[in-house]
Design an enzyme around this catalytic site. Structure first.
Site, short mmCIF file in Angstrom:
data_model
loop_
_atom_site.label_atom_id
_atom_site.label_comp_id
_atom_site.label_asym_id
_atom_site.label_seq_id
_atom_site.Cartn_x
_atom_site.Cartn_y
_atom_site.Cartn_z
N TYR A 185 1.28 2.99 2.23
CA TYR A 185 0.56 3.39 3.44
C TYR A 185 -0.13 4.72 3.11
O TYR A 185 0.55 5.72 2.86
CB TYR A 185 1.55 3.60 4.60
CG TYR A 185 2.16 2.33 5.17
CD1 TYR A 185 3.22 1.70 4.53
CD2 TYR A 185 1.68 1.77 6.35
CE1 TYR A 185 3.78 0.54 5.06
CE2 TYR A 185 2.24 0.61 6.89
CZ TYR A 185 3.29 0.01 6.23
OH TYR A 185 3.84 -1.14 6.76
N LYS A 188 5.16 -4.85 13.27
CA LYS A 188 6.19 -5.28 14.22
C LYS A 188 5.86 -6.51 15.08
O LYS A 188 6.76 -7.07 15.71
CB LYS A 188 6.52 -4.13 15.18
CG LYS A 188 7.20 -2.95 14.52
CD LYS A 188 8.56 -3.32 14.00
CE LYS A 188 9.28 -2.16 13.37
NZ LYS A 188 10.26 -2.59 12.38
N HIS A 217 11.85 -6.14 -0.34
CA HIS A 217 11.48 -4.75 -0.58
C HIS A 217 12.55 -3.81 -0.02
O HIS A 217 13.24 -4.14 0.93
CB HIS A 217 10.12 -4.43 0.07
CG HIS A 217 8.96 -5.01 -0.68
ND1 HIS A 217 7.66 -4.70 -0.41
CD2 HIS A 217 8.92 -5.89 -1.72
CE1 HIS A 217 6.86 -5.35 -1.25
NE2 HIS A 217 7.60 -6.08 -2.04
N PRO A 227 -0.82 -2.79 14.40
CA PRO A 227 -0.08 -3.38 13.27
C PRO A 227 0.56 -2.40 12.30
O PRO A 227 1.29 -2.83 11.40
CB PRO A 227 -1.15 -4.22 12.56
CG PRO A 227 -2.44 -3.60 12.93
CD PRO A 227 -2.26 -3.04 14.31
N TYR A 266 11.62 1.13 10.84
CA TYR A 266 10.79 0.25 10.02
C TYR A 266 11.55 -1.03 9.65
O TYR A 266 11.00 -2.13 9.76
CB TYR A 266 10.34 1.00 8.75
CG TYR A 266 9.28 0.27 7.98
CD1 TYR A 266 7.94 0.32 8.38
CD2 TYR A 266 9.59 -0.48 6.85
CE1 TYR A 266 6.95 -0.36 7.68
CE2 TYR A 266 8.61 -1.17 6.14
CZ TYR A 266 7.30 -1.10 6.56
OH TYR A 266 6.33 -1.78 5.87
P1 FAD Z 1 0.57 -16.20 18.38
O1 FAD Z 1 0.90 -16.20 16.93
O2 FAD Z 1 -0.74 -15.67 18.80
O3 FAD Z 1 0.74 -17.68 18.86
C1 FAD Z 1 0.24 -18.14 20.09
C2 FAD Z 1 -0.15 -19.59 19.96
O4 FAD Z 1 -0.58 -20.06 21.22
C3 FAD Z 1 -1.29 -19.80 19.00
O5 FAD Z 1 -0.98 -20.81 18.07
C4 FAD Z 1 -2.46 -20.15 19.90
O6 FAD Z 1 -3.40 -21.01 19.23
C5 FAD Z 1 -1.75 -20.83 21.05
N1 FAD Z 1 -2.49 -20.81 22.30
C6 FAD Z 1 -3.28 -19.83 22.81
N2 FAD Z 1 -3.80 -20.20 23.98
C7 FAD Z 1 -3.32 -21.44 24.24
C8 FAD Z 1 -3.52 -22.35 25.30
N3 FAD Z 1 -4.30 -22.07 26.33
N4 FAD Z 1 -2.88 -23.54 25.25
C9 FAD Z 1 -2.08 -23.87 24.19
N5 FAD Z 1 -1.88 -23.03 23.16
C10 FAD Z 1 -2.48 -21.83 23.19
N6 FAD Z 1 1.13 -8.34 13.07
C11 FAD Z 1 1.61 -7.64 12.07
O7 FAD Z 1 2.78 -7.25 12.15
N7 FAD Z 1 0.84 -7.37 10.97
C12 FAD Z 1 -0.45 -7.84 10.85
O8 FAD Z 1 -1.12 -7.60 9.85
C13 FAD Z 1 -0.99 -8.58 11.89
N8 FAD Z 1 -2.26 -9.06 11.83
C14 FAD Z 1 -2.75 -9.74 12.91
C15 FAD Z 1 -4.07 -10.23 12.88
C16 FAD Z 1 -4.60 -10.91 13.97
C17 FAD Z 1 -6.04 -11.40 13.93
C18 FAD Z 1 -3.80 -11.11 15.12
C19 FAD Z 1 -4.38 -11.82 16.33
C20 FAD Z 1 -2.49 -10.66 15.13
C21 FAD Z 1 -1.95 -9.99 14.04
N9 FAD Z 1 -0.63 -9.51 14.02
C22 FAD Z 1 -0.14 -8.81 13.00
C23 FAD Z 1 0.28 -9.75 15.10
C24 FAD Z 1 1.20 -10.95 14.84
O9 FAD Z 1 0.54 -11.90 14.06
C25 FAD Z 1 1.58 -11.47 16.20
O10 FAD Z 1 2.36 -10.47 16.84
C26 FAD Z 1 2.35 -12.80 16.18
O11 FAD Z 1 1.47 -13.82 15.80
C27 FAD Z 1 2.93 -13.09 17.56
O12 FAD Z 1 3.38 -14.40 17.63
P2 FAD Z 1 3.25 -15.24 18.97
O13 FAD Z 1 3.87 -16.55 18.68
O14 FAD Z 1 3.71 -14.44 20.10
O15 FAD Z 1 1.68 -15.40 19.21
C1 DHB Z 2 1.35 -6.18 6.46
C2 DHB Z 2 0.78 -5.89 7.67
C3 DHB Z 2 1.14 -4.74 8.33
O1 DHB Z 2 0.61 -4.46 9.52
C4 DHB Z 2 2.07 -3.87 7.78
O2 DHB Z 2 2.37 -2.73 8.43
C5 DHB Z 2 2.64 -4.17 6.58
C6 DHB Z 2 2.28 -5.34 5.92
C7 DHB Z 2 0.94 -7.41 5.76
O3 DHB Z 2 0.11 -8.16 6.28
O4 DHB Z 2 1.43 -7.65 4.65
#
Ligand code: FAD
Ligand code: DHB
Length: 389
Positions: A201, A296, A72, A292, A383
């Site tokens: 948005y 980011k 995009h 979200p 962005y």
């Molecule tokens: P995570 O992806 O959370 O990974 C952490 C891992 O550690 C997981 O697999 C978990 O199972 C594991 N874990 C937890 N506790 C333990 C333990 N005690 N022992 C072993 N393993 C453990 N960001 C966006 O930009 N747009 C979105 O639309 C968006 N939607 C989201 C929706 C939800 C429900 C959530 C929770 C987050 C969302 N985010 C979104 C944020 C984005 O997905 C996260 O910032 C990203 O996943 C961060 O990656 P991470 O690896 O730091 O953490």
């Molecule tokens: C998506 C999620 C977001 O939070 C955003 O700002 C843009 C796209 C997505 O899940 O596609």
């Protein structure tokens, strides 16, 4: 068992870190408490900055992404019955890609298992110990019914917001900064071709709405809802009706289709400082959460581990701890830039309350950002992601 870096969590942060270390000849073990099936199907983020795409490509995890991701070049901002375009690529020279987080996770797991890299799923009772500067770090856990112990040089806490690593840091070390927002997001995946070429948005009196997508046949849409909203009250019919209201625009139609996934995500800003204690280093959601709206969370997690991996490589190759000691300071610079942008996007676009003054300010800001080159440039460069941070 002994390894160099013990990684807790197989989300994007843990998996990218393990691959960066592997490429530098540093061993690691990843411990994940969920099943492989679960982490590969957890629907979350979808929008990748250029820097994240470049990083995934550099570490050899960009092949399917290159084939399947949608590139995009900007975003639409909708308000007051108008839809305006911010031409991010034209302004910044960089683009963004749509590719589901769970697809990245699948690619990284396949890559890791492809070279027999240690990655354990369904690990219970994970606890981190003795990670102060002069200690002997170790992680204890239960796997397949047996208690285990992993000794390591350092521990990487990549276990997300609800993980065990951050709470294991002794009292008094961390300062936390946070903000709760008076709303949440209801997100759906729907089997219907996106009704738009790029993301919309929308700021609407009923609340914010976002039209995103995953492919040419799957749409991803979000609605601002009350913070304590129950998903049971939102039938598919009600969700589509509300989406129709918030996206309504003369001469444009929102196509509906079967909802294949739905859920509610709370919104918060959260930062812990520092992102390290002794030989335990936090990365990604374990250290910070962004609302979200700026898309980011995942991108920030990727940048944290890029910085952490560089510091670990420098330490293993020279014995100098300077980069590791400076990890948190370096990572936090970007974290706060992104916190500010995510807060800006959130307060620009959501219905903040019942005060009409807020709404008038928001519309003035939307008008400004869609008519001033300087304001559009600021939004666009944040962005797509600032490379120099
Ligand atoms: P995570 O992806 O959370 O990974 C952490 C891992 O550690 C997981 O697999 C978990 O199972 C594991 N874990 C937890 N506790 C333990 C333990 N005690 N022992 C072993 N393993 C453990 N960001 C966006 O930009 N747009 C979105 O639309 C968006 N939607 C989201 C929706 C939800 C429900 C959530 C929770 C987050 C969302 N985010 C979104 C944020 C984005 O997905 C996260 O910032 C990203 O996943 C961060 O990656 P991470 O690896 O730091 O953490
Ligand atoms: C998506 C999620 C977001 O939070 C955003 O700002 C843009 C796209 C997505 O899940 O596609």
């Amino acid at each position: 068992m002994r390894t160099q870096v013990g990684i807790v969590g197989a989300g994007p942060a843990g998996l990218i870190l393990a691959q960066l270390l592997h490429l530098a000849g540093i061993e690691s073990v990843i411990l994940e408490n969920r099943s492989r099936e679960y982490v590969e199907h957890r629907v979350r983020a979808g929008l990748l900055e250029q820097g994240t795409v470049d990083l995934l490509t550099e570490i050899g995890a960009g092949e399917r992404l290159k084939e399947e991701a949608l590139e995009h070049h900007g975003i639409y901002l909708q308000f007051d019955g108008r839809r305006e375009y911010i031409a991010a690529t034209e302004i910044t020279g960089r683009s963004i890609h749509i590719y589901g987080q769970q697809e990245i996770v699948k690619d990284l797991i396949a890559q890791r298992l492809g070279y027999d890299g240690p990655l354990l799923f369904e690990v219970d009772d994970v606890a981190v110990h003795d990670f102060d500067k002069h200690g002997e770090p170790r992680i204890t856990y239960t796997h397949e019914g047996r208690q285990q112990r992993l000794e390591c040089d350092v521990i990487a806490g990549c276990d997300g917001f609800h993980g065990v690593c951050r709470p294991a840091i002794p009292k008094g070390v961390l300062t936390t900064y946070q903000r709760e927002y008076p709303f949440a997001w209801l997100g759906i995946l729907a089997e219907v071709a996106p009704s738009t070429d790029e993301l919309i948005y929308a700021h609407h009196p009923n609340g914010f709405a976002l039209h995103s997508m995953r492919s040419s046949t799957v749409s991803r849409l979000y609605l601002q809802v009350k913070p304590d909203e129950q998903i049971e009250y939102w039938s598919d019919k009600r969700i589509w009706a509300e989406l129709q209201t918030r996206f309504a625009l003369a001469g444009w139609t929102l196509q509906e289709g079967p909802v294949i996934e739905k859920g509610i995500t709370p919104m918060r800003s959260f930062v812990t400082e520092p992102m390290q204690s002794g030989r335990l280093y936090l990365a990604g959601d374990a250290a910070h959460i962004v609302p979200p709206t700026g898309a980011k969370g995942l991108n920030l997690a990727a940048q944290d581990v890029r910085v952490l991996a560089e510091a670990l490589v420098a330490w293993y190759s020279t014995g100098d701890t300077a980069q590791l000691d400076g990890y948190s300071d370096r990572a936090l610079r970007r974290v706060w830039r992104v916190q500010d942008f995510s807060h800006y996007m959130t307060t620009l676009l959501h219905r903040l309350g019942d005060d009409p003054f807020d709404d008038r300010l928001q519309r003035a800001r939307l008008e400004y950002v869609t008519s001033s080159d300087a304001a559009a440039k600021s939004l666009a460069e944040n962005y797509v992601g600032l490379p120099e941070y």
